[in-house]
Design an enzyme around this catalytic site. Structure first.
Site, PDB file in Angstrom:
ATOM      1  CG  HIS A  37      79.824  67.952  12.925  1.00 54.46           C
ATOM      2  ND1 HIS A  37      80.058  66.967  12.002  1.00 54.46           N
ATOM      3  CD2 HIS A  37      78.484  68.194  12.884  1.00 54.46           C
ATOM      4  CE1 HIS A  37      78.915  66.626  11.401  1.00 54.46           C
ATOM      5  NE2 HIS A  37      77.950  67.357  11.922  1.00 54.46           N
ATOM      6  CB  ALA A  50      73.200  70.837   5.563  1.00 57.36           C
ATOM      7  CG  ASP A  51      74.009  65.926   7.079  1.00 53.69           C
ATOM      8  OD1 ASP A  51      74.862  65.669   6.213  1.00 53.69           O
ATOM      9  OD2 ASP A  51      74.304  66.273   8.235  1.00 53.69           O
ATOM     10  CD  GLN A  54      70.619  67.291  13.900  1.00 55.05           C
ATOM     11  OE1 GLN A  54      70.908  67.671  15.026  1.00 55.05           O
ATOM     12  NE2 GLN A  54      71.399  67.510  12.862  1.00 55.05           N
ATOM     13  CD  GLU A  63      71.477  64.874  10.934  1.00 57.79           C
ATOM     14  OE1 GLU A  63      72.044  65.877  10.469  1.00 57.79           O
ATOM     15  OE2 GLU A  63      71.798  64.331  12.000  1.00 57.79           O
TER      16      GLU A  63
END
Length: 260
Positions: A48, A180-181, A153, A155
């Site tokens: 990010h 979160a995702d 990951q 997600e």
């Protein structure tokens, strides 16, 4: 030669919870401070924040120089982009948005030389990974996996649904949960059989542990939050983000001064 991946494995095998700190700001002093504070690893977030190779290198050097391992969350599985990051000598890579076995295989393939894993596409030129030739170059080239954790990951709804095939890919060392995702992805699904976030997270933790892989997750900065994550089965996690802590400190400082 420093082997942060092996140091983390040994801590995990001992049953100790392994704690990391997320570096998102450009200044590598953050990573050095995290290492000095006693964190086991620094989570260098290249997904990010606007980090280039030089910035990432400085974070890796600062973390390792302070005695902490350095894990880089990369931006994808493109071998041409990952090659230079691998040659910086991190102790692990975290691959975001792994949705199925095929994406996990691409990630592992990018980390592997052709003669070590079917489908391996990494080019040889380890540079700092063998400390510029002053480290154990022969040992690294024989098995770079011993110096590198390969973390997938999960997600997304697809990642949850295809977790068994992700875990079955040779070379996958562990899973990092992206709640979160994952929550957004689950809410976007229609029809029966879609779990809630809590159920999905518990399922990921249970299956990952059962497969003998290392289970990681974000850790809220509170005793209750940390205890909850560990109770779900996480063995390692990221507790604290530089930008968040700085922003909260600024906010609290300003409120204190304004309310005198």
């Amino acid at each position: 030669m420093w082997n942060g991946a092996q140091a983390l494995r040994e801590k995990l095998r001992s049953g100790r919870f392994v704690t990391g700190f997320a570096a998102t700001l450009s200044d590598s002093v953050v990573s050095e401070m995290a290492a000095c504070a006693g964190y086991d690893f620094v989570f260098v977030d290249a997904e990010h924040p606007p980090m280039d190779r030089q910035t990432i290198l400085r974070h890796v050097m600062a973390a390792q120089g302070g005695g902490a391992a350095a894990l880089i969350r990369v931006w994808g599985c493109d071998p041409s982009a990952l090659k230079a990051l691998l040659d910086l000598g991190p102790d692990g890579l975290i691959f975001p948005f792994i949705h199925d076995g095929e994406s996990a295989r691409r990630a592992v393939s990018a980390c592997s030389y052709p003669d070590q894993l079917p489908g391996g596409v990494r080019g040889q030129g380890p540079m700092r990974a063998v400390r510029w030739g002053f480290g154990d170059g022969a040992g690294y080239l024989e098995d770079p996996g011993q110096y590198l954790l390969r973390i997938m990951q999960v997600e997304s709804y697809e990642g949850w649904r295809n977790l068994d095939e992700i875990l079955s890919v040779p070379g996958v060392d562990g899973i990092y949960l992206g709640p979160a995702d994952l929550d957004r992805s689950l809410q976007a699904q229609e029809g029966p059989g879609v779990p809630g976030l809590e159920e999905a997270c518990l399922d990921v933790c249970r299956k990952t542990r059962a497969a003998g892989k290392w289970m990681g997750a974000p850790v809220p900065v509170s005793r209750e939050g940390a205890a909850s994550v560990r109770a779900k089965g996480a063995q390692w996690g990221v507790c604290g983000i530089d930008a968040d802590l700085l922003a909260n400190g600024m906010r609290n400082c300003l409120e204190t001064c304004e309310n005198l």
